[in-house]
Design an enzyme around this catalytic site. Structure first.
Site, short mmCIF file in Angstrom:
data_model
loop_
_atom_site.label_atom_id
_atom_site.label_comp_id
_atom_site.label_asym_id
_atom_site.label_seq_id
_atom_site.Cartn_x
_atom_site.Cartn_y
_atom_site.Cartn_z
CG ASP A 305 -2.01 -1.09 1.06
OD1 ASP A 305 -2.34 -1.46 -0.08
OD2 ASP A 305 -2.49 -1.60 2.08
N GLY A 307 4.18 1.51 -1.56
CA GLY A 307 4.90 1.63 -2.82
C GLY A 307 4.03 1.47 -4.06
CE1 TYR A 389 -8.69 -4.84 6.35
CE2 TYR A 389 -7.33 -3.62 7.89
CZ TYR A 389 -8.05 -4.75 7.56
OH TYR A 389 -8.12 -5.78 8.45
#
Ligand code: NI
Length: 651
Positions: A305, A307, A389
């Site tokens: 999440d 890179g 998320y």
């Protein structure tokens, strides 16, 4: 009116060499690149950000003087997938370095996120696969743009891709994760804006029970939550000047960028009026979420999440009284869009103080005299939404010289459908017909340590029980064994529960009043073992997750644990590549990389929205001081009485 907020004069100040780029500097950077290296109609900017100066520049900087100022640029050409990096000298508005980077993919951009759904929904093969599942209402299909990874599939070679999973929304605000459209994955070519392939692994009935959590869907709330108000009548105890924060002897600079989000620079603790360096720089260097299901397209689920998407790009605008409570200082963030234009994330960073229970206490057994101090902590945080998320990045500074970091994970579980009557092997049923796969969230924090200066070493400290014998006649003896981590290959370490292992970062030069070398210890609070097999693509691409500790010799360009370009990488970049040189680590400028995380075996209680669960680590001074540095914290104003009076609470 307990909530008082002040807006920072933008995080983009440009008075200090570490200040993030201003909107004007973002524009000038893009213009300088276009002036000499225009890639034409397919040109996209992946990144325009501050190229942080050398440590020598930062150290020599005096307020009021003009320091060198450079921007880092990653741009690519959508028409042919070519990726370029540039350095722009902002004092001269000139490109001073331009290079083609072969064989890499830029990260997934905001533009791609909406594109993926549009492209998929328009594709006849995708529509046909939905029709086979009885879904004709295409607009109700939610398509999540996952990173594709790299599985050596010939038709995927050389393309910038997204791999998708789908959900159904009964209406616009419905929680789609309650209705997984199982077995349907589209592989989208982002640069050609077309569906490369539809992978149909077979249909399962779409579970249609509504599982909405939002307040709009709820009529009944518990009625005994009374106001809890934070009052700071005299204002907070911190001060902010430009992007520098000072609080309770701590000082540091706040930074922010598209990739890492919140960055802290030049963290120091003031001792006898002198700032003593602890960390040169701290930021989340990478993270990965490996899922454990081997089939149905789910084997591809392992998002990086930081890179692959940029946790800074996905930062929320925070809201007073909801995300943050009390007297808040917000910082805005300026980023660049794919055209090279600046845009603002308002209130991206929150700074505030919290009461933190007791700092220390003792009751004299014989006189009954009580001395107690209340603790407070300084919190600097941001929250990013990555698909289903949320990740909150929370740094805590304490009055006793310790630092604590926490990732707060919340949001919605990633779900799949399961046939009626089947028991899942790789997940937990969270709703009828809906299950959530076992997975992990593994983070890597890059800690550019500077304990009383840049010359440091790392020492592994194990506690060992001694064998019974003449020196240990009662068998109770235990002591510590310290091992200096001499070079990079030998400094790839894991926790050892049986040894109560921790690592000390020790100054080569400074000693405390007891003659001990000054040090901080890294306390691994959330180690997670790796369950991805050594030959799996995710273990190769996210090698950082296989060790809780890595140490490298400092190099300005070694920033990201899985390399600069993890999107669709084939692995080996970043920490494994750099440490292959096995550079020496003793009494030199070192960087500590700590991997930690959440091992997530989902619970029904994590659905339909997951209560915050946290993972992190602590940095504690070990001989950095000669005694408890918080002796000078005064008793609470109202508490000369609480030193003697046992009734802390009202009758
Ligand atoms: Ni999770």
């Amino acid at each position: 009116m307990p909530d008082i907020s002040t807006q920072s004069p933008l995080i983009a100040a440009s008075d200090h060499p570490l200040d993030p780029l201003t909107p004007d500097e973002i524009r000038r950077t893009a213009a300088a690149v276009r002036a000499t290296h225009d890639l034409g109609r397919g040109m996209m900017f992946e990144t325009i950000t501050l190229r942080e100066p050398d440590k020598a520049v930062i150290e020599a900087f005096q307020p009021g003087t003009i320091a060198p100022r450079e921007a880092f640029v990653c741009a690519f050409d959508r028409t042919n997938g070519q990726v370029f990096e540039a350095t722009v000298d902002l004092r001269a508005d000139r490109v001073i370095d331009w290079r083609h980077i072969p064989g890499v993919r830029p990260r997934i951009l905001i533009d791609d996120i909406t594109l993926v759904g549009e492209v998929a929904r328009a594709d006849p093969r995708f529509r046909a696969a939905l029709a086979r599942r009885g879904i004709t209402n295409i607009d109700n299909v939610q398509v999540d743009p996952w990173s594709a990874g790299n599985y050596g599939l010939p038709d995927e070679e050389g393309r910038r891709l997204s791999h998708t999973f789908c959900w159904y929304r009964s209406e616009k605000n419905d929680n789609g994760y309650a209705h997984p459209i199982e077995g349907l994955c589209a592989v989208i070519d982002l640069d050609r804006a077309e569906v490369l392939r539809v992978d149909d692994y077979g249909a399962v009935d779409v579970p249609m029970a509504d599982r909405n959590y939002a307040a709009r869907y709820r009529t009944v709330f518990r009625d005994d939550v009374k106001p809890l108000e934070i009052l700071q009548a005299d204002g907070p105890s911190f001060s902010v000047e430009g992007n520098e924060v000072r609080w309770q002897k701590w000082r540091f600079r706040v930074g922010f960028n598209a990739r890492e989000g919140l960055v802290l620079h030049t963290i120091a603790y003031e001792d006898d009026g002198r700032p003593r360096p602890v960390l040169h720089r701290a930021a989340l260097s990478e993270m990965v979420v490996p899922y454990g299901h081997p089939g149905g397209g789910h084997f591809r689920k392992n998002a990086f999440d930081v890179g692959e998407y940029g946790i800074g790009v996905l930062a929320n605008s925070l809201t007073l009284g909801c995300d943050c409570l009390g007297t808040i200082r917000y910082f805005d963030a300026w980023l660049a869009d794919s055209k090279g234009d600046p845009y603002k994330i308002e209130s991206a960073i929150c700074l505030h103080e919290e009461d933190f229970g007791i700092l220390w206490k003792h009751t004299d057994l014989f006189t009954g005299e009580v001395d107690v101090r209340r603790a407070r902590r300084l919190v600097i945080s941001s929250i990013s939404t990555v698909g289903n998320y949320e990740y909150g990045l929370f740094w805590y500074f304490h009055q006793d010289g310790s630092i604590h970091f926490e990732v707060k994970a919340t949001g919605i579980l990633n779900t799949a459908s399961i046939k009626a009557g089947e028991a899942p092997t790789y997940g937990t049923i969270v709703s009828p017909g809906v299950y959530a796969h076992y997975h992990q969230h593994v983070f890597n924090m890059r800690l550019d340590m500077a304990i009383d200066g840049e010359r440091n070493r790392v020492v592994e400290v194990d506690t060992v029980a001694l064998p019974e014998g003449p020196d240990n006649p009662y068998g109770n003896a235990f002591t510590v064994r310290e091992t200096v981590l001499e070079s990079e290959l030998g400094a790839q370490r894991n926790v050892d529960f049986d040894a109560a292992r921790f690592w000390k970062i020790v100054s080569a030069d400074a000693h405390n009043g007891l003659g001990q070398p000054t040090a901080y210890k890294l306390l691994p609070l959330s180690p997670v073992p790796t369950f991805s097999g050594p030959r799996s693509m995710v273990a190769k691409r996210a090698a950082f997750m296989t060790r809780q500790l890595w140490v490298t010799a400092y190099h300005r360009d070694e920033m990201y644990a899985a390399g600069r370009y993890p999107n669709q990488s084939s692995g080996g970049d970043g920490l494994p590549a750099w440490t292959a040189a096995d550079r020496p680590l003793v009494d030199t400028d070192i960087v500590v990389w700590h991997s930690f995380g959440l091992h997530h075996i989902p619970r029904p209680e994590d659905f339909p929205v997951q209560p915050v669960t946290a993972a992190g680590f602590a940095l504690h001074p070990v001989g950095f001081f000669s005694e408890n540095p918080a002796l000078d914290v005064p008793p609470a104003r109202s508490s000369m009485s609480c030193c003697l009076d046992r009734s802390d609470s009202a009758p």
